[in-house]
Design a protein around this motif. Structure first.
Motif, PDB file in Angstrom:
ATOM      1  N   GLU A   1      44.284 -45.788  47.576  1.00  0.00           N
ATOM      2  CA  GLU A   1      43.256 -44.752  47.448  1.00  0.00           C
ATOM      3  C   GLU A   1      42.761 -44.586  46.002  1.00  0.00           C
ATOM      4  OE1 GLU A   1      41.698 -43.102  49.695  1.00  0.00           O
ATOM      5  OE2 GLU A   1      40.638 -41.725  48.352  1.00  0.00           O
TER       6      GLU A   1
ATOM      7  N   GLN B   1      38.951 -45.472  44.427  1.00  0.00           N
ATOM      8  CA  GLN B   1      38.021 -44.498  43.865  1.00  0.00           C
ATOM      9  C   GLN B   1      37.545 -44.939  42.476  1.00  0.00           C
ATOM     10  OE1 GLN B   1      36.580 -42.571  45.689  1.00  0.00           O
ATOM     11  NE2 GLN B   1      38.023 -42.772  47.393  1.00  0.00           N
TER      12      GLN B   1
ATOM     13  N   GLU C   1      34.372 -49.409  51.774  1.00  0.00           N
ATOM     14  CA  GLU C   1      34.809 -48.223  52.517  1.00  0.00           C
ATOM     15  C   GLU C   1      35.186 -48.607  53.950  1.00  0.00           C
ATOM     16  OE1 GLU C   1      35.297 -45.348  51.291  1.00  0.00           O
ATOM     17  OE2 GLU C   1      33.764 -44.741  49.832  1.00  0.00           O
TER      18      GLU C   1
END
Lengths: 320, 487
Positions: free
Chosen positions: B365, B369, B410
């Motif tokens: 994660e 980002q 994504e």
């Protein structure tokens, strides 16, 4: 040797021989047409097609230049020289590791030559030169094949392809020409008759060789004898059959597997037929049938080779 | 260097740009590095046309030899020559020593990793590499579990891609463990080079690479199944339409082995045979240049006609060696790549001699980002692709391309990794009549049979387009001969 590779070498060679034969016969036909006597242009063209075994290959349309161009350059026409050379190169490309660099380069160069616009220009300005340059390319390839490749199984398959194609083509040519040869039209002047005979010999590059054996006195029965039964001349059918027989023996020697009786029998029969028959006997009997029989035997040899070396059944191979 | 030569050198280099990227030939101040000096002097002495003449003669030699590759996506069977740059890339003995030790260490660890993952999976149980990462890899082959491969060698032919950073240090960009190609260009480049600069070559004391084919043959022989003292070794090619077909024919010829296609092979009772004019002949070792997916329609893709039905079962039975083994693509997955230094520590208890490029795993994660926020600075790559396909070069991309990649990331984060845009080294190339710097990488070829062997050198690939960072032949790359010096 891999069956697929043997098959490709065999076809590479057959295609080259086919291209050479087409070019030579076209060349002879074109030069015979320069003399006004004798057969009409249309008859000659149709005879050319028939003796190439392609009766409907390039239909007569009255325009010699365009028909000749189609026969040489039209890669989409299955009877053209370019089509045959494309086939030869494509087969060579698939066995690039088996042939020598010199062979590949020669064939590659010939391929590019056929597809270069320059060649077409040359063809338009001087057909003879253009055809001669194609023949040169093929001869060079044959030369480097003999001098740079190991004379093992692959080379023997190349020889087999070449001589089988040649024997078949010569038999076809003789079958088409022989009625004219022995029953010339009465009104023909002897000078024209002479040109016809020379033309036939030149189709098999055998005029000079013939003269060495029989002198320049051209006689139809001698020509037939020479092209059918001579044992020393590479374009004579008997010579071709001897070479095919020798190639199969050599392949057996290097491989060790004995060819089937069927294959040995067909070749043996053809060999004996050409070795022990005199021209007198052939002419006294059914000459056309004799020539036709040779073509059929060639076809059988081809099928038998294919069935035995290339496309055999796995089950029977496992059993042996 | 005499004063006269300095003047000539200046005209040779012209306004040759130097910046923070490492230049293979020149130091930051502009001086020619000592091991390039003899080359620079030779170039400066040559009349201008002479260099062009030699270039043309080299190109012609590639063309008539038919040393071409096939470009996909154009007319079927479009043949091109692989552009060749005349100037050699030179690597010192000291630099090479480090590369050699580093690659040996790396390949040893990668092989141990494959063996481990396909047997006890200790490295996963010890949580050094996330289990999920391995099992989600599309090149992971469940069929390889608990299968004994000959000599425990999974990867016998490897081509790892190295870059040189601006510190002068070599790093590994990726490992090619499936069917690495290009070695024929390394060999033919050398042959052409020896004809182009014979005296210079001689005076440099360059280590030979010509024995590669022999080493490869010995490697393949060493992996033959037990009890086959005279193994029948073949090279399996997808056929004439494959982009590397020239290389397949070249290697088969150099090794004197048969080049087979899937349709030449048959299996019976778990033994592989090839169809010969002499009947069926047993095959013992297959040097496989066909991807896993296409190798056996019974096990992998059933719509493939390039392979041979039953091959995998014969392999599993130990009756035939297939190399590289199946499922090795797992270890060159670009996400698994990030863990190679940890593998080296885990299996060999050593630190990596050749470092990795910093890599972001996008299924994490936090890293994802960071990457999504910095797409314009990073390079994003699809993990299972090769040949420069499926790649986003941030600084050279458009906003639209970045959006597209962000969406794909994504949707499937496991399928991508990101790396900083590397300003890797450049080497002088002959562009027109002048020398201009172009980005280069280095792909050495590693062989692994009873031992690891690396021929000194490799393929130096060049991004021939100005400013381009992509060296792949399918994307306008070229190559150079690579000289590793005796001392």
């Amino acid at each position: 040797m891999l069956s697929r590779v043997a098959d490709s070498l065999y076809w590479m060679s057959r295609y080259l021989e086919r291209a050479e034969n087409t070019v030579r016969q076209l060349d002879v036909t074109m030069s015979l047409m320069l003399d006004t006597g004798g057969a009409s242009a249309e008859t000659r063209w149709q005879r050319l097609m028939a003796s190439l075994g392609k009766a409907d290959g390039v239909p007569w349309n009255g325009d010699m230049e365009s028909m000749a161009r189609t026969l040489v350059f039209d890669g989409l026409n299955h009877h053209s020289v370019t089509f045959a050379l494309n086939g030869a190169r494509e087969n060579a490309r698939q066995v690039r590791e088996e042939i020598s660099t010199e062979q590949w380069q020669r064939l590659n160069r010939l391929f590019h030559h056929m597809h270069s616009p320059h060649t077409l220009v040359q063809f338009r300005s001087n057909i003879n030169d253009a055809l001669a340059s194609v023949l040169d390319g093929i001869h060079l390839f044959k030369g480097v094949s003999d001098t740079t490749m190991i004379h093992g199984q692959g080379w023997q398959f190349i020889r087999m392809g070449r001589y089988l194609e040649r024997a078949y083509a010569t038999a076809t040519l003789l079958e088409i020409c022989q009625p004219e040869l022995f029953h010339p039209q009465e009104r023909e002047h002897s000078g024209y008759q002479y040109l016809e005979l020379v033309g036939l010999l030149r189709c098999c590059t055998s005029f000079e060789a013939y003269c060495q054996v029989y002198t320049a006195e051209l006689a139809p029965d001698r020509i037939l004898e020479f092209l059918l039964l001579n044992r020393d001349f590479p374009h004579a059918i008997r010579y071709c059959v001897d070479c095919i027989r020798y190639a199969i023996e050599s392949i057996q020697r290097t491989g060790g597997r004995r060819p089937p009786e069927e294959l040995i029998a067909i070749i043996g029969r053809l060999h004996a037929m050409l070795g022990f028959t005199t021209i007198g006997e052939i002419l006294a009997g059914d000459t056309a049938g004799f020539l036709h029989n040779i073509r059929e035997q060639c076809m059988h040899i081809h099928e038998s080779i294919y069935r035995y070396y290339v496309h055999y059944s796995i089950q029977s191979a496992l059993a042996s | 260097m005499s004063a006269g030569h300095t003047v000539e050198l200046e005209s040779l280099f012209g306004d040759y740009p130097l910046d923070q990227a490492f230049d293979e030939m020149r130091e930051g101040g502009g001086d020619v590095r000592s091991h390039y000096r003899a080359l620079a002097e030779t170039l400066a002495r040559l009349p201008q046309d002479e260099l062009q003449r030699r270039k043309q003669s080299a190109d012609l030699s590639f063309l008539t030899q038919g040393i071409t590759f096939t470009v996909y996506g154009r007319d079927e069977g479009t043949e091109r020559i692989f552009p060749y740059d005349l100037l050699p890339r030179i690597i010192t003995a000291q630099e090479w020593d480090r590369i050699e030790r580093g690659l040996t260490q790396r390949i040893t660890a990668l092989n141990l990793f494959l063996r481990d993952v396909y047997s006890d999976a200790k490295i996963l149980n010890d949580r050094v590499i996330p289990r999920e990462l391995v099992y989600s890899c599309k090149h992971y082959r469940r069929q390889m579990r608990s299968l004994q491969v000959p000599r425990n060698v999974y990867i016998s032919v490897v081509g790892s891609d190295l870059l040189r950073l601006n510190t002068g240090e070599f790093v590994v960009l990726e490992d090619n463990l499936r069917v690495p190609s290009g070695v024929s260009y390394m060999l033919t480049n050398r042959r052409v080079m020896k004809r182009t600069f014979p005296q210079l070559f001689h005076s440099y004391g360059v280590r030979p690479i010509e024995h590669y084919s022999q080493l490869l043959l010995a490697t393949l022989r060493s992996l033959a199944p037990e009890g086959r003292p005279e193994p029948n070794i073949v090279l399996l090619t997808p056929g004439v339409f494959n982009s590397a077909y020239f290389e397949h024919t070249y290697l088969a010829r150099q090794m004197g082995i048969d080049l087979v296609e899937g349709r030449d092979l048959v299996t019976h009772d778990n033994i592989v045979y090839m169809r010969t004019t002499d009947g069926l002949k047993r095959v013992d070792v297959i040097y496989r240049r066909v991807d896993d997916d296409f190798s056996d329609p019974l096990i992998f893709r059933s719509d493939s006609s390039l392979g041979c039905g039953g091959l995998f079962n014969a392999y599993r039975a130990g009756n035939v060696t297939v190399t590289n083994a199946f499922g090795t693509g797992l270890a060159d997955d670009k996400a698994v790549y990030a863990y190679v230094p940890r593998m080296i520590r885990y299996y060999l208890d050593e630190e990596a001699i050749l470092p990795n490029v910093e890599t972001y795993i996008l299924s994490e994660e936090k890293e994802r980002q960071h990457v999504l926020a910095n797409l314009d600075k990073l390079v994003v790559k699809a993990v299972g692709e090769s040949g420069g396909y499926g790649m986003l070069i941030g600084p050279q991309s458009t906003a639209k391309q970045r959006e597209e990649f962000a969406r794909q990331i994504e949707a499937n984060p496991r399928n991508y990794i990101a790396q900083p845009t590397l300003d890797f080294s450049r080497a002088p190339c002959l562009i027109g009549n002048r020398l201009e710097p172009r980005h280069v990488d280095l792909r050495p070829y590693v062989l692994f049979g009873d031992k690891v062997s690396i021929v000194p050198g490799g393929l130096t690939r060049v991004a021939l387009e100005k400013g381009s960072l992509v060296v792949n032949s399918s994307q306008g790359g070229g190559s150079k001969d690579t000289w590793v010096l005796e001392q």
